[in-house]
Scaffold this motif. Sequence first.
Motif, PDB file in Angstrom:
ATOM      1  N   LEU A   1       0.460  -1.189   0.076  1.00  0.00           N
ATOM      2  CA  LEU A   1      -0.430   0.181  -0.335  1.00  0.00           C
ATOM      3  C   LEU A   1       0.876   1.014  -0.095  1.00  0.00           C
ATOM      4  N   ALA A   2       2.143   1.344   0.353  1.00  0.00           N
ATOM      5  CA  ALA A   2       3.302   2.354   0.353  1.00  0.00           C
ATOM      6  C   ALA A   2       4.170   2.092   0.633  1.00  0.00           C
ATOM      7  N   SER A   3       5.631   2.999   0.366  1.00  0.00           N
ATOM      8  CA  SER A   3       6.562   2.560   0.495  1.00  0.00           C
ATOM      9  C   SER A   3       7.382   3.947   1.252  1.00  0.00           C
ATOM     10  N   PRO A   4       8.215   3.421   2.407  1.00  0.00           N
ATOM     11  CA  PRO A   4       7.672   2.097   2.968  1.00  0.00           C
ATOM     12  C   PRO A   4       6.718   1.834   3.431  1.00  0.00           C
ATOM     13  N   ALA A   5       6.081   0.717   3.878  1.00  0.00           N
ATOM     14  CA  ALA A   5       5.063  -0.401   4.047  1.00  0.00           C
ATOM     15  C   ALA A   5       4.627   0.249   5.087  1.00  0.00           C
ATOM     16  N   PRO A   6       3.062   0.227   5.607  1.00  0.00           N
ATOM     17  CA  PRO A   6       3.365   0.494   6.882  1.00  0.00           C
ATOM     18  C   PRO A   6       3.452  -1.410   7.948  1.00  0.00           C
ATOM     19  N   ARG A   7       3.304  -0.757   9.381  1.00  0.00           N
ATOM     20  CA  ARG A   7       3.332  -2.146  10.104  1.00  0.00           C
ATOM     21  C   ARG A   7       2.409  -3.139   9.820  1.00  0.00           C
ATOM     22  N   THR A   8       2.464  -4.820  10.572  1.00  0.00           N
ATOM     23  CA  THR A   8       0.977  -4.469  10.888  1.00  0.00           C
ATOM     24  C   THR A   8       1.438  -5.552  12.036  1.00  0.00           C
ATOM     25  N   VAL A   9      -0.299  -5.572  12.473  1.00  0.00           N
ATOM     26  CA  VAL A   9      -0.650  -5.952  13.732  1.00  0.00           C
ATOM     27  C   VAL A   9      -1.967  -6.703  14.076  1.00  0.00           C
ATOM     28  N   VAL A  10      -1.846  -7.526  15.238  1.00  0.00           N
ATOM     29  CA  VAL A  10      -3.267  -8.518  15.294  1.00  0.00           C
ATOM     30  C   VAL A  10      -3.223  -8.672  16.287  1.00  0.00           C
ATOM     31  N   GLY A  11      -4.901  -8.706  17.207  1.00  0.00           N
ATOM     32  CA  GLY A  11      -4.879  -9.035  17.948  1.00  0.00           C
ATOM     33  C   GLY A  11      -5.435 -10.414  18.625  1.00  0.00           C
ATOM     34  N   LEU A  12      -4.245 -11.155  18.540  1.00  0.00           N
ATOM     35  CA  LEU A  12      -3.889 -12.729  17.929  1.00  0.00           C
ATOM     36  C   LEU A  12      -5.363 -13.284  18.438  1.00  0.00           C
ATOM     37  N   SER A  13      -5.919 -13.129  20.499  1.00  0.00           N
ATOM     38  CA  SER A  13      -5.984 -14.641  21.105  1.00  0.00           C
ATOM     39  C   SER A  13      -7.546 -13.510  20.598  1.00  0.00           C
ATOM     40  N   ASN A  14      -7.918 -13.292  19.270  1.00  0.00           N
ATOM     41  CA  ASN A  14      -8.910 -13.273  19.226  1.00  0.00           C
ATOM     42  C   ASN A  14      -9.764 -14.723  18.574  1.00  0.00           C
ATOM     43  N   VAL A  15      -8.545 -14.814  17.217  1.00  0.00           N
ATOM     44  CA  VAL A  15      -9.007 -16.035  16.992  1.00  0.00           C
ATOM     45  C   VAL A  15      -9.291 -16.918  17.195  1.00  0.00           C
ATOM     46  N   SER A  16      -8.884 -17.093  18.737  1.00  0.00           N
ATOM     47  CA  SER A  16      -9.653 -18.686  19.414  1.00  0.00           C
ATOM     48  C   SER A  16     -10.423 -18.496  20.476  1.00  0.00           C
ATOM     49  N   GLN A  17     -11.279 -17.260  20.649  1.00  0.00           N
ATOM     50  CA  GLN A  17     -12.314 -17.378  21.386  1.00  0.00           C
ATOM     51  C   GLN A  17     -13.284 -17.647  21.227  1.00  0.00           C
ATOM     52  N   ARG A  18     -13.375 -18.346  23.023  1.00  0.00           N
ATOM     53  CA  ARG A  18     -14.539 -19.609  22.648  1.00  0.00           C
ATOM     54  C   ARG A  18     -14.548 -21.092  22.312  1.00  0.00           C
ATOM     55  N   CYS A  19     -13.242 -21.026  22.134  1.00  0.00           N
ATOM     56  CA  CYS A  19     -12.840 -22.491  21.396  1.00  0.00           C
ATOM     57  C   CYS A  19     -12.429 -23.687  22.494  1.00  0.00           C
TER      58      CYS A  19
ATOM     59  N   ASN B   1      -8.105 -25.736  23.522  1.00  0.00           N
ATOM     60  CA  ASN B   1      -7.066 -25.479  22.470  1.00  0.00           C
ATOM     61  C   ASN B   1      -6.383 -24.045  22.036  1.00  0.00           C
ATOM     62  N   ARG B   2      -6.792 -23.518  22.639  1.00  0.00           N
ATOM     63  CA  ARG B   2      -7.146 -21.915  22.460  1.00  0.00           C
ATOM     64  C   ARG B   2      -5.237 -21.706  22.201  1.00  0.00           C
ATOM     65  N   PRO B   3      -4.734 -21.479  22.970  1.00  0.00           N
ATOM     66  CA  PRO B   3      -3.104 -21.892  23.181  1.00  0.00           C
ATOM     67  C   PRO B   3      -3.032 -21.774  22.005  1.00  0.00           C
ATOM     68  N   LEU B   4      -3.052 -23.406  21.493  1.00  0.00           N
ATOM     69  CA  LEU B   4      -2.412 -24.274  21.197  1.00  0.00           C
ATOM     70  C   LEU B   4      -2.904 -23.186  18.684  1.00  0.00           C
TER      71      LEU B   4
ATOM     72  N   ARG C   1      -0.747 -19.874  18.862  1.00  0.00           N
ATOM     73  CA  ARG C   1       0.572 -19.947  18.398  1.00  0.00           C
ATOM     74  C   ARG C   1       0.894 -20.015  16.601  1.00  0.00           C
ATOM     75  N   THR C   2      -0.348 -21.248  16.588  1.00  0.00           N
ATOM     76  CA  THR C   2      -0.242 -21.682  14.926  1.00  0.00           C
ATOM     77  C   THR C   2      -0.716 -20.746  14.228  1.00  0.00           C
ATOM     78  N   PHE C   3      -1.823 -19.664  13.971  1.00  0.00           N
ATOM     79  CA  PHE C   3      -2.020 -18.696  13.828  1.00  0.00           C
ATOM     80  C   PHE C   3      -1.156 -17.124  13.599  1.00  0.00           C
ATOM     81  N   LEU C   4      -0.331 -17.453  14.760  1.00  0.00           N
ATOM     82  CA  LEU C   4       1.009 -16.376  14.618  1.00  0.00           C
ATOM     83  C   LEU C   4       1.747 -16.792  13.860  1.00  0.00           C
ATOM     84  N   VAL C   5       2.558 -17.902  14.064  1.00  0.00           N
ATOM     85  CA  VAL C   5       3.781 -18.295  13.264  1.00  0.00           C
ATOM     86  C   VAL C   5       2.877 -17.895  11.382  1.00  0.00           C
ATOM     87  N   MET C   6       1.931 -18.855  11.620  1.00  0.00           N
ATOM     88  CA  MET C   6       1.424 -18.909   9.817  1.00  0.00           C
ATOM     89  C   MET C   6       1.852 -16.777   9.410  1.00  0.00           C
ATOM     90  N   ALA C   7       0.780 -16.497  10.538  1.00  0.00           N
ATOM     91  CA  ALA C   7       0.516 -15.374  10.661  1.00  0.00           C
ATOM     92  C   ALA C   7       2.201 -14.454  10.116  1.00  0.00           C
TER      93      ALA C   7
END
Lengths: 264, 264
Positions: free
Chosen positions: A188-206, A208-211, A214-220
């Motif tokens: 989108l721009a040069s230099p590029a913006p950085r990226t961030v996620v609110g990681l724990s959202n991915v596993s709300q009410r699931c 195996n939350r820690p699994l 951490r899996t989504f984190l390294v994929m991201a």
Amino acid sequence: MELIGERINGMFKDVREAILNRDPEPIKRHAVLQSQGGARYIDVNTGPTVSAEDQPGVMEWLVKLAQEASPLPCCLDSTNPDAIEAGLKVHRGKAMINSTTADQWKMDVYLPMAAKYNAAIIGLAMNDKGVPKDANDRLALAMEIVANADAHGIPMPDLYIDPLVLPVNVAQEHVPEVLETLRQVKLLASPAPRTVVGLSNVSQRCPNRPLLNRTFLVMAQACGLDAAIADVEDGDLVDAAATAHILLNKEIYCDSYLKTFRQR
Amino acid sequence: MELIGERINGMFKDVREAILNRDPEPIKRHAVLQSQGGARYIDVNTGPTVSAEDQPGVMEWLVKLAQEASPLPCCLDSTNPDAIEAGLKVHRGKAMINSTTADQWKMDVYLPMAAKYNAAIIGLAMNDKGVPKDANDRLALAMEIVANADAHGIPMPDLYIDPLVLPVNVAQEHVPEVLETLRQVKLLASPAPRTVVGLSNVSQRCPNRPLLNRTFLVMAQACGLDAAIADVEDGDLVDAAATAHILLNKEIYCDSYLKTFRQR
């Protein structure tokens, strides 16, 4: 990879009680643990039970305690602009504002604040219509934030675009779209913006939350993620982040890279 | 995500001894464990201590045992074409040949064999000059294999391109190139060839091998990896693979997805 420790948040019972009793010890303990765990920022959030008029005072108290207990900067996390500004006023070093959306009125409040206090800022790829499903629609909102941030003179490396990951058990089709958004934000721009996620959202009410986290984190990370708001007190999560960081050749390999990552 | 169980390999001490003593039990046990663990193929490799003239007989023996003990097809793993063909002759169902390189003489041996026996085949992105460092050079070799496979009438989904991951402690700069190769291999043909890695290579002679293996695996899945030769008896690795598979929306989420992945 910058980890932003999520634990000083009034959403967690121990922190909520510490806030209600103005007990500094749990706040300081989480600041120390997260600092030792490998955090680069300490997120501070008063939580939903503090009244709007009390939020600025509580934010100020949290920021001071977190910075007494650790050398780290804070990520000021609130939907209340007065609370954010109260935190910025007492913050030492370069803070991060969490967050603006792509709504014009919010950008008009938070981007000048980021510029005034020389703070980094998180921009959520959503607006008052909600979170788009497709990567392209997320990117269109990200681009609005990029353009507005640039107009306010905010350097792109100070802008962290959050593509907004939703729980996999209710919005599974969003997850690959988030990964695709992370890849394309860098264009989108040069230099590029950085990226961030609110990681724990991915596993709300699931289970195996820690699994899931951490899996989504390294994929991201493999898709270009620069930062995550996450449970830095989860050693397995930090090990995974450090390992992905090494595999992406972001830091020279050494046999003790897990320790090195925490000590940076 | 297709996991190919790596354990029936004469490189491992227990399997080497089983081969020397023609003891079927360890071979069958690994076939069962890997089948229960979530493998879709059982890799069989006589290992380096079996003489060239004995390799066809040992391969035949291993394939028969593995298929007696499990319902899975085998991935026939040898640098000896006679051993591969001996395995193909007794194999039940659709086998996989592991492997050809991009050297013309090898493609001229193995691709007609794959066509004759209707087998899938792994194509390594290397030749007699070694493994290229850059993604582009790996892709050029992959393209040679794609073109030759196509000329032999091998359907692209039966061709598994292996970009060749090397140990992170000696060839760290290769790792992101491997991830980039995985992304771009999908653009070489339509339908695209599949992709595979020999996962355990990434962590040779490193501490934290299981952590490095499972972290690299899910990062590669995020970049389009379809299959991996891996230690399927490592439950944490299979959990990670199953979790990445779900996060990529390749299968509908359910709370018991870890169990479902192993039972497919």
